[in-house]
Design a protein around this motif. Structure first.
Motif, PDB file in Angstrom:
ATOM      1  N   GLU A   1      48.674  58.497  50.218  1.00 38.97           N
ATOM      2  CA  GLU A   1      48.769  59.761  49.487  1.00 38.97           C
ATOM      3  C   GLU A   1      50.114  60.451  49.700  1.00 38.97           C
ATOM      4  O   GLU A   1      50.556  61.227  48.869  1.00 38.97           O
ATOM      5  CB  GLU A   1      47.635  60.683  49.893  1.00 38.97           C
ATOM      6  CG  GLU A   1      46.284  60.190  49.411  1.00 38.97           C
ATOM      7  CD  GLU A   1      45.149  61.113  49.810  1.00 38.97           C
ATOM      8  OE1 GLU A   1      45.419  62.277  50.174  1.00 38.97           O
ATOM      9  OE2 GLU A   1      44.001  60.655  49.745  1.00 38.97           O
ATOM     10  N   ASN A   2      50.776  60.171  50.825  1.00 39.58           N
ATOM     11  CA  ASN A   2      52.074  60.789  51.109  1.00 39.58           C
ATOM     12  C   ASN A   2      53.204  59.764  51.086  1.00 39.58           C
ATOM     13  O   ASN A   2      54.248  59.989  51.698  1.00 39.58           O
ATOM     14  CB  ASN A   2      52.022  61.506  52.463  1.00 39.58           C
ATOM     15  CG  ASN A   2      51.076  62.673  52.424  1.00 39.58           C
ATOM     16  OD1 ASN A   2      51.142  63.490  51.515  1.00 39.58           O
ATOM     17  ND2 ASN A   2      50.169  62.735  53.373  1.00 39.58           N
ATOM     18  N   ASP A   3      53.010  58.661  50.380  1.00 41.41           N
ATOM     19  CA  ASP A   3      54.036  57.627  50.280  1.00 41.41           C
ATOM     20  C   ASP A   3      55.249  58.186  49.522  1.00 41.41           C
ATOM     21  O   ASP A   3      55.104  58.759  48.439  1.00 41.41           O
ATOM     22  CB  ASP A   3      53.476  56.414  49.533  1.00 41.41           C
ATOM     23  CG  ASP A   3      54.383  55.207  49.623  1.00 41.41           C
ATOM     24  OD1 ASP A   3      55.616  55.371  49.550  1.00 41.41           O
ATOM     25  OD2 ASP A   3      53.861  54.093  49.759  1.00 41.41           O
ATOM     26  N   PRO A   4      56.451  58.053  50.080  1.00 38.63           N
ATOM     27  CA  PRO A   4      57.660  58.607  49.438  1.00 38.63           C
ATOM     28  C   PRO A   4      57.923  58.068  48.035  1.00 38.63           C
ATOM     29  O   PRO A   4      58.589  58.718  47.241  1.00 38.63           O
ATOM     30  CB  PRO A   4      58.793  58.199  50.381  1.00 38.63           C
ATOM     31  CG  PRO A   4      58.149  57.835  51.661  1.00 38.63           C
ATOM     32  CD  PRO A   4      56.753  57.445  51.366  1.00 38.63           C
TER      33      PRO A   4
ATOM     34  N   ILE B   1      60.650  61.202  37.538  1.00 39.60           N
ATOM     35  CA  ILE B   1      62.044  61.581  37.775  1.00 39.60           C
ATOM     36  C   ILE B   1      62.924  61.307  36.541  1.00 39.60           C
ATOM     37  O   ILE B   1      63.904  61.995  36.316  1.00 39.60           O
ATOM     38  CB  ILE B   1      62.594  60.874  39.032  1.00 39.60           C
ATOM     39  CG1 ILE B   1      63.796  61.617  39.573  1.00 39.60           C
ATOM     40  CG2 ILE B   1      62.933  59.439  38.771  1.00 39.60           C
ATOM     41  CD1 ILE B   1      64.215  61.181  40.958  1.00 39.60           C
TER      42      ILE B   1
ATOM     43  N   PHE C   1      56.040  58.004  45.588  1.00 42.26           N
ATOM     44  CA  PHE C   1      55.450  58.870  44.572  1.00 42.26           C
ATOM     45  C   PHE C   1      56.372  60.023  44.191  1.00 42.26           C
ATOM     46  O   PHE C   1      56.186  60.653  43.154  1.00 42.26           O
ATOM     47  CB  PHE C   1      54.080  59.380  45.024  1.00 42.26           C
ATOM     48  CG  PHE C   1      53.044  58.295  45.056  1.00 42.26           C
ATOM     49  CD1 PHE C   1      52.729  57.570  43.913  1.00 42.26           C
ATOM     50  CD2 PHE C   1      52.400  57.976  46.228  1.00 42.26           C
ATOM     51  CE1 PHE C   1      51.786  56.563  43.939  1.00 42.26           C
ATOM     52  CE2 PHE C   1      51.451  56.969  46.272  1.00 42.26           C
ATOM     53  CZ  PHE C   1      51.146  56.255  45.119  1.00 42.26           C
ATOM     54  N   LYS C   2      57.370  60.305  44.999  1.00 41.66           N
ATOM     55  CA  LYS C   2      58.353  61.332  44.651  1.00 41.66           C
ATOM     56  C   LYS C   2      59.192  60.907  43.449  1.00 41.66           C
ATOM     57  O   LYS C   2      59.811  61.725  42.788  1.00 41.66           O
ATOM     58  CB  LYS C   2      59.253  61.643  45.846  1.00 41.66           C
ATOM     59  CG  LYS C   2      58.521  62.325  46.982  1.00 41.66           C
ATOM     60  CD  LYS C   2      59.436  62.573  48.161  1.00 41.66           C
ATOM     61  CE  LYS C   2      58.645  63.180  49.319  1.00 41.66           C
ATOM     62  NZ  LYS C   2      59.444  63.292  50.525  1.00 41.66           N
ATOM     63  N   LEU C   3      59.220  59.600  43.172  1.00 43.95           N
ATOM     64  CA  LEU C   3      59.990  59.083  42.053  1.00 43.95           C
ATOM     65  C   LEU C   3      59.267  59.215  40.716  1.00 43.95           C
ATOM     66  O   LEU C   3      59.885  59.119  39.662  1.00 43.95           O
ATOM     67  CB  LEU C   3      60.334  57.601  42.288  1.00 43.95           C
ATOM     68  CG  LEU C   3      61.191  57.306  43.516  1.00 43.95           C
ATOM     69  CD1 LEU C   3      61.344  55.816  43.700  1.00 43.95           C
ATOM     70  CD2 LEU C   3      62.549  57.970  43.388  1.00 43.95           C
TER      71      LEU C   3
END
Length: 92
Positions: A52-55, A62, A57-59
């Motif tokens: 759930e906090n895998d970096p 974008i 997913f920030k992409l």
């Protein structure tokens, strides 16, 4: 506590080490093995990935106005392979 019987083959050297430890600890070989497996799995559990906090997913999102079929056609966008057709739902 419910228990499930299982059979495991050990290399002879490892089996002897288990037997020695069991004798030193005044325990059964089975108890030594259960304890070792429980400790191993507990330690492995600490390494579980927090998806759930895998970096990565920030992409997501974008690129504005990017392709909407990236999950299906990632090979096309990365390697130039043939695009896949969109999946159609089964009609009843």
């Amino acid at each position: 506590m419910l228990k499930k019987r299982t059979q495991v083959y050990f290399p002879m050297e490892l089996y002897r080490k288990v037997e020695k430890k069991a004798k030193r600890e005044s325990m059964s070989s089975a108890a030594i093995i259960r304890e070792a497996v429980a400790q191993y799995l507990e330690k492995e559990g600490e390494k579980e990935i927090d998806w759930e906090n895998d970096p990565i997913f920030k992409l997501v999102g974008i690129i504005k106005d990017g392709p909407t079929d990236l999950s299906v056609n990632h090979d096309y966008y990365l390697y130039g392979m043939k695009k896949k057709k969109k999946h159609q739902r089964c009609q009843k």
